[in-house]
Design a protein around this motif. Structure first.
Motif, PDB file in Angstrom:
ATOM      1  N   ASN A 252       0.814  -1.229   0.000  1.00 25.96           N
ATOM      2  CA  ASN A 252       0.000   0.000   0.000  1.00 25.96           C
ATOM      3  C   ASN A 252       0.841   1.268   0.000  1.00 25.96           C
ATOM      4  O   ASN A 252       0.520   2.236   0.694  1.00 25.96           O
ATOM      5  N   LEU A 253       1.909   1.268  -0.770  1.00 25.57           N
ATOM      6  CA  LEU A 253       2.747   2.456  -0.909  1.00 25.57           C
ATOM      7  C   LEU A 253       2.704   2.925  -2.358  1.00 25.57           C
ATOM      8  O   LEU A 253       3.080   2.195  -3.272  1.00 25.57           O
ATOM      9  N   LYS A 254       2.264   4.153  -2.568  1.00 26.15           N
ATOM     10  CA  LYS A 254       2.163   4.707  -3.918  1.00 26.15           C
ATOM     11  C   LYS A 254       3.498   5.323  -4.331  1.00 26.15           C
ATOM     12  O   LYS A 254       4.092   6.083  -3.569  1.00 26.15           O
ATOM     13  N   SER A 255       3.933   4.996  -5.531  1.00 23.57           N
ATOM     14  CA  SER A 255       5.207   5.489  -6.039  1.00 23.57           C
ATOM     15  C   SER A 255       5.036   5.991  -7.465  1.00 23.57           C
ATOM     16  O   SER A 255       4.219   5.468  -8.232  1.00 23.57           O
ATOM     17  N   THR A 256       5.807   6.997  -7.828  1.00 27.97           N
ATOM     18  CA  THR A 256       5.792   7.500  -9.202  1.00 27.97           C
ATOM     19  C   THR A 256       6.750   6.713 -10.095  1.00 27.97           C
ATOM     20  O   THR A 256       6.842   6.992 -11.293  1.00 27.97           O
ATOM     21  N   ASP A 257       7.465   5.747  -9.537  1.00 26.14           N
ATOM     22  CA  ASP A 257       8.403   4.947 -10.316  1.00 26.14           C
ATOM     23  C   ASP A 257       7.668   4.062 -11.319  1.00 26.14           C
ATOM     24  O   ASP A 257       6.618   3.487 -10.999  1.00 26.14           O
ATOM     25  N   GLU A 258       8.235   3.921 -12.506  1.00 23.65           N
ATOM     26  CA  GLU A 258       7.636   3.038 -13.508  1.00 23.65           C
ATOM     27  C   GLU A 258       7.753   1.585 -13.084  1.00 23.65           C
ATOM     28  O   GLU A 258       6.827   0.793 -13.260  1.00 23.65           O
ATOM     29  N   PHE A 259       8.909   1.217 -12.515  1.00 26.86           N
ATOM     30  CA  PHE A 259       9.141  -0.171 -12.105  1.00 26.86           C
ATOM     31  C   PHE A 259       9.022  -0.273 -10.589  1.00 26.86           C
ATOM     32  O   PHE A 259       9.737   0.409  -9.851  1.00 26.86           O
ATOM     33  N   LYS A 260       8.135  -1.144 -10.125  1.00 27.55           N
ATOM     34  CA  LYS A 260       7.847  -1.269  -8.705  1.00 27.55           C
ATOM     35  C   LYS A 260       8.691  -2.353  -8.030  1.00 27.55           C
ATOM     36  O   LYS A 260       8.680  -2.467  -6.811  1.00 27.55           O
ATOM     37  N   VAL A 261       9.390  -3.155  -8.819  1.00 25.22           N
ATOM     38  CA  VAL A 261      10.251  -4.201  -8.264  1.00 25.22           C
ATOM     39  C   VAL A 261      11.705  -3.779  -8.430  1.00 25.22           C
ATOM     40  O   VAL A 261      12.176  -3.569  -9.550  1.00 25.22           O
TER      41      VAL A 261
END
Length: 282
Positions: free
Chosen positions: A116-125
């Motif tokens: 449940n953490l929102k990030s502006t990064d394209e890749f989440k892994v």
């Protein structure tokens, strides 16, 4: 001939209906979800789905199930599902139409997931394979504080996780702001995060008092930094300012860090860092 065409047309309609009836879903059980041969908790397990795995629901059996998980009641139905390799039945109380936001970091048999953490990064892994630090740009309005962290450890004797925050100075001006993220900072002590149970942790949360902590700085040094970094117009805003507690100066958290200490079977320790960049000046 006409009769044959009618049969073929009917078959196409039925096939299209079945395809449309299939529904995609995602596994939201932290520890994964068992696939069973029949819609029954006592039926043989024929596979296991990982958290976040995508499946197709081909049939809702209507067979209801209610379970209690860590004191929480979860209810739902048995559904027939399809994966790339098999068919089977799973409990849909741990399925969702879409995944909540999460960030993952992997390292040689170690997986860390912050839910449940929102990030502006394209890749989440993120991967630690060729670096000691991975970076996460947190979306405006969110924070890694107070989040559930899932740890999967296959290879190591011990894994310890600590948290630290960094405060920086920002100058506001009715919307725009000048963030001095490359200047002086306040750093908190490294603190161990809370372990809820095996493999599940909760990251630390900070108070407004924590967010406003800063080191002693000279106002002349501060104005010089603002002049060099932001320009003369920003210095003019500090005409009547006597300390960093006065408007338009603000102090807030600019980064939060997780330090992961990985101990192998020979007691060698490897250190990895997840650095969360927090939007400032708002």
């Amino acid at each position: 001939m006409n009769f044959l065409k009618q049969i073929l047309a009917l078959a196409l309609v039925i096939n299209a209906t079945l395809l449309c009836a299939q529904e995609q879903a995602y596994v939201i059980a932290d520890n994964g979800l068992s696939i069973r041969e029949k819609p029954d908790v006592n039926s043989e397990k024929i596979g296991r789905l990982k958290y976040g795995e995508s499946i197709e629901i081909s049939e809702n059996t209507g067979e209801k199930l209610v379970i209690v998980d860590s004191g929480k009641t979860v209810s739902g139905n048995w559904v027939k599902i399809k994966t790339r390799t098999k068919y089977g039945y799973v409990f849909d109380g741990y399925l969702a139409k879409e995944l909540t936001n999460s960030i993952e970091a992997d390292y040689k048999g170690l997986n860390i997931k912050i839910k449940n953490l929102k990030s502006t990064d394209e890749f989440k892994v993120k991967s630690f394979f060729d670096t000691d630090t991975v970076y996460v740009d947190v979306e405006l309005g969110d924070t890694p504080e107070g989040k559930t962290l899932l740890l999967k450890n296959k290879n190591y004797k011990r894994v310890s996780i600590f948290q630290q925050f960094e405060n920086s100075i920002s100058i506001t001006n009715e919307g725009p702001h000048c963030d001095l993220t490359e200047w002086k900072h306040y750093y908190s002590r490294w603190e161990p995060i809370e372990q809820i149970n095996r493999g599940t942790y909760k990251t630390l949360s900070y108070s407004e008092e924590d967010w406003s902590k800063f080191i002693d700085v000279s106002m002349n040094d501060l104005k010089q930094e603002i002049l060099d970094y932001c320009g003369l117009e920003w210095v003019k805003h500090l005409k009547d300012v006597k300390s960093i507690k006065d408007y338009p100066i603000s102090v807030s958290t600019s980064r939060i860090f997780l330090k992961i200490l990985i101990t192998d079977s020979d007691d060698n320790i490897t250190e990895k860092i997840i650095e969360f960049k927090i939007p400032m000046g708002c």
